[in-house]
Design a protein around this motif. Structure first.
Motif, PDB file in Angstrom:
ATOM      1  N   SER A   1      16.680  11.731  -9.561  1.00 20.65           N
ATOM      2  CA  SER A   1      16.660  12.277  -8.199  1.00 20.65           C
ATOM      3  C   SER A   1      17.357  11.280  -7.284  1.00 20.65           C
ATOM      4  CB  SER A   1      15.222  12.504  -7.737  1.00 20.65           C
ATOM      5  OG  SER A   1      14.625  13.531  -8.484  1.00 20.65           O
ATOM      6  N   TRP A   2      18.420  11.689  -6.648  1.00 19.87           N
ATOM      7  CA  TRP A   2      19.156  10.786  -5.779  1.00 19.87           C
ATOM      8  C   TRP A   2      19.557  11.501  -4.501  1.00 19.87           C
ATOM      9  CZ3 TRP A   2      23.790  12.761  -4.490  1.00 19.87           C
ATOM     10  CH2 TRP A   2      24.439  13.599  -5.402  1.00 19.87           C
TER      11      TRP A   2
ATOM     12  N   ALA B   1      10.419   2.730   2.647  1.00 23.14           N
ATOM     13  CA  ALA B   1      11.079   1.935   1.617  1.00 23.14           C
ATOM     14  C   ALA B   1      10.339   0.632   1.333  1.00 23.14           C
ATOM     15  CB  ALA B   1      12.501   1.644   2.033  1.00 23.14           C
TER      16      ALA B   1
ATOM     17  N   VAL C   1      20.232   6.375  -2.522  1.00 22.53           N
ATOM     18  CA  VAL C   1      18.916   5.990  -3.006  1.00 22.53           C
ATOM     19  C   VAL C   1      18.627   6.793  -4.271  1.00 22.53           C
ATOM     20  CG1 VAL C   1      17.664   7.656  -1.551  1.00 22.53           C
ATOM     21  CG2 VAL C   1      16.479   5.648  -2.426  1.00 22.53           C
TER      22      VAL C   1
ATOM     23  N   SER D   1       9.711  17.008  -1.363  1.00 24.76           N
ATOM     24  CA  SER D   1       9.724  15.571  -1.625  1.00 24.76           C
ATOM     25  C   SER D   1      10.679  15.188  -2.739  1.00 24.76           C
ATOM     26  CB  SER D   1       8.313  15.085  -1.959  1.00 24.76           C
ATOM     27  OG  SER D   1       7.816  15.765  -3.092  1.00 24.76           O
TER      28      SER D   1
ATOM     29  N   GLU E   1       8.632   8.956   3.043  1.00 24.00           N
ATOM     30  CA  GLU E   1       8.137   7.748   2.415  1.00 24.00           C
ATOM     31  C   GLU E   1       8.698   6.551   3.159  1.00 24.00           C
ATOM     32  OE1 GLU E   1       8.757   8.007  -1.940  1.00 24.00           O
ATOM     33  OE2 GLU E   1       9.674   9.888  -1.393  1.00 24.00           O
TER      34      GLU E   1
ATOM     35  N   GLY F   1      16.862  10.648   1.263  1.00 18.47           N
ATOM     36  CA  GLY F   1      16.002  11.105   0.176  1.00 18.47           C
ATOM     37  C   GLY F   1      14.532  11.039   0.528  1.00 18.47           C
TER      38      GLY F   1
ATOM     39  N   MET G   1      13.149   8.729   2.138  1.00 17.97           N
ATOM     40  CA  MET G   1      12.778   7.347   2.421  1.00 17.97           C
ATOM     41  C   MET G   1      13.096   7.059   3.877  1.00 17.97           C
ATOM     42  SD  MET G   1      11.764   6.407  -0.586  1.00 17.97           S
ATOM     43  CE  MET G   1      11.600   4.656  -0.379  1.00 17.97           C
TER      44      MET G   1
ATOM     45  N   VAL H   1      12.570   2.956  -7.385  1.00 17.43           N
ATOM     46  CA  VAL H   1      13.433   3.315  -6.266  1.00 17.43           C
ATOM     47  C   VAL H   1      14.433   2.196  -6.035  1.00 17.43           C
ATOM     48  CG1 VAL H   1      13.506   3.841  -3.816  1.00 17.43           C
ATOM     49  CG2 VAL H   1      11.611   4.675  -5.223  1.00 17.43           C
TER      50      VAL H   1
ATOM     51  N   LYS I   1      15.653   7.645  -6.732  1.00 20.18           N
ATOM     52  CA  LYS I   1      14.198   7.533  -6.610  1.00 20.18           C
ATOM     53  C   LYS I   1      13.487   7.369  -7.944  1.00 20.18           C
ATOM     54  CE  LYS I   1      13.765  11.143  -3.793  1.00 20.18           C
ATOM     55  NZ  LYS I   1      13.128  12.068  -2.837  1.00 20.18           N
ATOM     56  N   ASP I   2      14.131   7.755  -9.013  1.00 19.42           N
ATOM     57  CA  ASP I   2      13.447   7.632 -10.306  1.00 19.42           C
ATOM     58  C   ASP I   2      14.431   7.216 -11.396  1.00 19.42           C
ATOM     59  OD1 ASP I   2      14.916   9.924 -10.341  1.00 19.42           O
ATOM     60  OD2 ASP I   2      13.269  11.274 -10.867  1.00 19.42           O
TER      61      ASP I   2
END
Lengths: 196, 359
Positions: free
Chosen positions: A33-34, B192, A48, B143, B190, A192, A194, A2, A50-51
């Motif tokens: 994934s953003w 950070a 962000v 998610s 989630e 995202g 987060m 991330v 994520k992967d």
């Protein structure tokens, strides 16, 4: 992994999205994934990923118009960021040696939200896309904006529950935008999924 | 009609959605096919239910009826009455993935993108609550995309959304979040970093007023700055549970003759737009507030007990606004509104203090 970035916004065929990342009109960008939080209709976004793959990240950060937040957001902000941030109309004069990356991230997000609402209010009235910084920068005073721009600004202030009557029109956008971001004190941001 | 509004899209094939009834097109076009709804243009499409007025906090949900290639279909929210403005949560198959779109004045922005596809019979739902936009898939926050803070669009109507033609939704429902069907679990977000939730309260400002140092005011800010030493004390605390800050009585910025359990500096424990003068210098440490400035304390685990706030002011002629907020949990305290302190109060368990210049 991330990662949080500041990236430029691209407009391709009338559609907006983050530079360097893949979306319909920018299929050659990085596939992952953003989620992005744009600075209203200014040309920057908090993103962000994520992967994102390590090799994609390594290549991405070579671009001078990309800023990468560190993985540890609890550490103090590197004061050397000032040129980059000020260059995209993000004030940094409030930073202290004790300011953490997390506090900076939240402040940035709050300022982005303010300009988002400004853009939404202006678009509802005009049918056009506007940013606070269309004809201004951080040194511009509120009274130096056009009458419409000042009205949209104050309407944005009011929409977030503040009294627009307390806004000093002699204040620079540098201060007002930062203070507007403070509306979010105690409230979470989501990007995202987060939370920060 | 009464909310929630529903539509099973039962009509002749090829019927335009706006002719089907109770729908207004914001962007692109939709039609009925096989008693389901599909976009018909190879572009972004948004339409909204126009027979009811929706609260700002609203939802739309629908079942994925058909998926055709990467062409995406889904739901929309906060669609304006006539402008091409609103949010969309859509997805497809065969690499179409899922998207959260924002459409403002006819200009689409891709807000979130994930490569994971939808499936037929998936229940897609978008919720807009305040500035939080949440895509929900089969009852849980999606998610892959995640919740999103976005302030661009604050009101409008629930609807359907799509990108390109061929995929369809059925059994649409739209309504207000208050009193509506259950939404996703709030635990889907989630964090950070482990410390994020602890830090959200530290950078705050209550107003948009200008500070003296930024204005053209002829008054030098130094002469107008009140300084103070703050102490917050309670008689006793029984709580032993973990807390974000100290537990029990606290005095900040003063050490001589202090009787409180915790004797702490402002430095590192208070934040805000004001200045900590002589940081960490025991009795000489103090807060200085120019016009419009404020400082906020760390959170104190007081326990449920009567609290009294005391302060020492060192500058003559100026005062500060003394406020507090409290909550049964640290999070509740974080989310609570500030209230003026006038007399000892019964703390709910956690307390924070704010001092603001009155200049």
């Amino acid at each position: 992994m991330v990662k949080f970035y500041l990236v430029p916004i691209l407009t391709i065929a009338g559609v907006r999205g983050p530079m360097y990342f893949a979306w319909e009109e920018n299929p050659t960008g990085i596939v992952c994934s953003w989620s992005m939080m744009d600075y209203g209709f200014a040309l920057s976004a908090l993103l962000v990923a994520k992967d994102i793959a390590q090799e994609d990240h390594d290549e991405l950060v070579l671009n001078a118009d990309v800023f990468t937040f560190p993985d540890n957001l609890d550490g103090p902000v590197d004061q050397a960021i000032q040129d980059f941030f000020e260059g995209i109309n993000l004030p940094t004069d409030w930073l202290t040696p004790a300011t953490t990356w997390l506090e900076l991230l939240r402040q940035v997000a709050g300022m982005f939200q303010f300009n988002q609402r400004y853009g939404g209010i202006a678009a509802a009235e005009t049918g056009e896309l506007h940013s606070i910084f269309d004809n201004a920068d951080l040194s511009t005073r509120l009274r130096q904006l056009t009458e419409d721009e000042q009205r949209w600004f104050l309407a944005t202030v009011e929409s977030f529950g503040f009294d627009p009557g307390v806004v000093d029109d002699n204040a620079m956008l540098r201060l007002l935008v930062r203070q507007a971001g403070d509306f979010w004190a105690g409230q979470p941001f989501y990007l995202g999924g987060m939370e920060f | 009609m009464a909310l929630p509004a529903t539509d099973s899209f039962t009509n002749d094939n090829g019927t335009a959605l706006e002719s089907h009834g109770d729908w207004t097109i914001n962007e692109g076009s939709f039609e009925i096919q096989s008693n389901a709804c599909q976009a018909t243009d190879s572009t972004y499409a948004l339409a909204h239910w126009d027979a009811d007025t929706f609260a700002d906090d609203q939802y739309a949900e629908a079942t994925i009826d058909t998926l055709s290639s990467y062409y995406r279909i889904g739901v929309g929210a906060r669609a304006h009455a006539s402008a091409s403005t609103g949010y969309m949560y859509v997805g497809g198959e065969n690499g179409g993935g899922k998207r959260l779109y924002k459409l403002v004045a006819g200009v689409p922005s891709t807000v979130a993108s994930a490569a994971v596809d939808l499936s037929v019979s998936d229940l897609v739902r978008i919720e807009c609550e305040g500035t939080t936009i949440t895509p929900i898939l089969n009852g849980s926050t999606d998610s892959d995309l995640g919740a999103q803070t976005d302030s661009s669009i604050s009101s409008g109507s629930a609807g359907v959304g799509g990108y390109n033609n061929g995929s369809r939704v059925d059994d649409w429902e739209g309504g207000d979040l208050t009193g509506s069907s259950p939404s996703a679990s709030p635990s889907a977000s989630e964090s950070a970093s482990p410390s994020l939730s602890e830090s959200v309260s530290e950078s705050v400002s209550p107003s948009l007023s200008e500070s003296a140092s930024e204005s053209v005011s002829p008054s030098p800010s130094e002469s107008a700055s009140p300084s103070l030493s703050e102490s917050a004390s309670e008689s006793v605390s029984e709580s032993a549970s973990p807390s974000p800050g100290p537990t029990g009585d606290v005095c900040w910025g003063h050490v001589t003759g202090v009787l409180e359990d915790n004797v702490l500096p402002f430095n590192g424990n208070w934040t805000g737009t004001g200045t900590i003068e002589n940081p960490g210098a025991n009795d000489n440490e103090r807060l200085a507030l120019d016009a419009g400035e404020y400082m906020i304390s760390e959170m104190v685990n007081t326990g449920v007990i009567t609290c009294e706030l005391l302060q020492n002011e060192y500058a003559v002629g100026d005062d500060v606004t003394l406020e507090y907020r409290d909550g049964a949990t640290a999070a509740a305290c974080n989310a609570a509104a500030w209230g003026a302190y006038a007399a000892p109060f019964e703390s709910l368990g956690y307390v924070q203090i704010r001092v603001t210049s009155t200049l």
